[in-house]
Design an enzyme around this catalytic site. Structure first.
Site, PDB file in Angstrom:
ATOM      1  CG  ASP A 409      -1.887   1.126   1.285  1.00 47.05           C
ATOM      2  OD1 ASP A 409      -1.713   2.102   0.534  1.00 47.05           O
ATOM      3  OD2 ASP A 409      -2.845   1.058   2.098  1.00 47.05           O
ATOM      4  CG  HIS A 410       3.442   3.744  -3.217  1.00 46.85           C
ATOM      5  ND1 HIS A 410       4.433   4.050  -2.320  1.00 46.85           N
ATOM      6  CD2 HIS A 410       4.015   3.845  -4.450  1.00 46.85           C
ATOM      7  CE1 HIS A 410       5.555   4.344  -2.975  1.00 46.85           C
ATOM      8  NE2 HIS A 410       5.327   4.207  -4.266  1.00 46.85           N
ATOM      9  NE  ARG A 411      -4.062   3.947   0.914  1.00 47.52           N
ATOM     10  CZ  ARG A 411      -5.242   3.511   1.353  1.00 47.52           C
ATOM     11  NH1 ARG A 411      -6.309   4.284   1.286  1.00 47.52           N
ATOM     12  NH2 ARG A 411      -5.347   2.286   1.869  1.00 47.52           N
TER      13      ARG A 411
END
Length: 437
Positions: A409-411
């Site tokens: 999850d790049h967030r």
């Protein structure tokens, strides 16, 4: 007075279920602990035990009924000394969803967390609610309106009592819709829920090709909803490494030889579960969950393991896998997988987890990108081990190599941190004594 037998809440977030099968019939005598029925939730079919003693006086909800709300009276039990045949039936609750929904958590977060709710407001009696009044709309209509930016207070509902339904949104124009999250809204720290994903209007399916239409199970509906949410709301980043398995396979053979007397046989997957758990402790930046207001950092590695079962997929969890021995993980995973295939897992055994692992190597799949299981921050996809030409000590040789792909999850997880996790995982698998030290 007869005892009301109500639809149970088999998990903290269960709102409704399918009464799959009655195991008793009217006139049967039951005692505390007897199995009365099988209830299908969104992830498993669970047994419902009797608490009271008596005689089944009346079955109010037939088996096979979908969408039975928690708290619905499903049967009556006549107590000791009561005449079962003369017991007056209690008012029968509706099995289908009621016209006006109660302020419950968003179904999209069922089993994975608690979504924020707004303070309860008075419901307008008019078909078109006035400004400030709580809108009467189906849960699906609310999610679609939120995704499309439509203000429900401007829509005239065509459903029962003026309730807004999906069809009312087809011609509606986008407007100012309330934000799905508020800075002041409460967020579940341990199990944060993702906002609902946009849903495309469902078109009637028609074909002249010979076919069979199979009704979707609760599990398949949940899988479809959550995969759509994950791919629509989570920016995935994929990182792949090739990993030599020779040392791990050699250690596995030695451990299995030593464990013969204990009846334990380790699988490659058991050792990879341990490797991922230890990697997450070495790179804690990847052992996280993202929420709109917080980053949840976990202090242990609970690994959810994808298991294929009839009708879908379920992810039983090895809790604290980083602190358990490989033999303990193997024993626990064997027992969890067996009960998963029987539909007998308890909710706490498949809800939660800090990361997931999905192994499709046994099918000969070389590499794939897995979809993150929110609210987790990553999932490891394991491909098949195969003999490949490989450079070892600057010389060309043949090695057993597998490809592993991490979805992050790049967030919440930066690419460099994801790369460090993949590096740690590769190092542990190629030098597996680090997992048992």
């Amino acid at each position: 007075m007869p005892i009301e037998l109500k639809m149970p809440a088999l998990s903290p977030t269960m709102e409704e279920g399918t009464l799959a099968k009655w195991l008793v019939k009217e006139g049967d005598t039951v005692r505390s602990g007897d199995i009365l029925a099988e209830i299908e939730t969104d992830k498993a079919t669970m047994e419902f035990e009797a608490v009271d003693e008596g005689t089944i006086a009346k079955v109010l909800v037939p088996e096979g009924t979908d969408g039975v709300k928690v708290g619905t009276v499903i049967a009556l039990i006549a107590g000791e000394g009561e005449d079962a045949s003369s017991s007056a039936p209690a008012p029968k609750a509706e099995a289908a969803p009621a016209p006006a929904p109660a302020p419950t958590p968003d179904p999209a977060a069922k089993g994975y967390g608690v979504t924020p709710t707004q303070p309860e407001e008075k419901v307008s009696a008019a078909p078109v609610p006035a400004a400030g009044d709580r809108v009467k709309a189906s849960p699906l209509a609310k999610r679609l309106a939120e995704a499309k930016g439509i203000d429900l207070s401007t829509i005239k509902g065509s459903g029962p009592g003026g309730r807004i339904v999906k069809a009312d949104l087809d011609t509606a124009q986008p407007g100012a819709a309330p934000a799905p999250w508020s800075d002041t809204a409460p967020v579940a720290a341990a199990q944060p829920a993702a906002p609902a994903a946009p849903s495309a209007p469902v078109q009637p399916f028609a074909t002249d090709i010979p076919h069979e239409a199979v009704k979707l199970s609760n599990m398949r509906k949940t899988i479809a909803r959550r995969l759509t949410e994950a791919k629509s709301t989570i920016p995935h980043i994929y990182l792949t490494v090739d990993v030599r398995l020779d040392a791990l396979l050699k250690l596995r053979a030695e451990l299995n030889s030593a464990l013969t007397g204990r009846g334990v046989k380790l699988s490659v997957n058991d050792m990879l579960i341990k490797a991922l758990a230890v990697s997450l402790r070495q790179v804690p930046e990847c052992n996280v969950s993202f929420t709109p207001n917080e980053l949840i950092k976990y202090s242990r590695a609970d690994i959810a393991v994808a298991v294929s079962i009839p009708g879908g997929l379920i992810t039983p969890i090895v809790t604290g896998a980083d602190a358990k021995g490989i033999a303990a993980i193997s024993t626990e995973m064997h027992e969890l997988a067996a009960r998963a295939k029987e539909g007998k897992l308890q909710p706490h055994e498949y809800q939660g987890g800090t990361a997931s692992i999905s192994n499709m190597g046994m099918f000969g799949i070389k590499q794939f990108d897995a979809v993150i299981n929110p609210p987790q921050g990553m999932i490891m996809a394991i491909g098949a081990g195969e003999k490949r030409p490989y450079i070892v000590d600057d010389a060309l040789s043949v090695a057993t190599v597998m490809s592993a792909t991490g979805s992050f999850d790049h967030r919440a997880i930066d690419g460099a941190d994801g790369a460090r996790l993949m590096q740690a995982f590769k190092a542990l698998v190629e030098s597996p004594l680090g997992m048992v030290a």
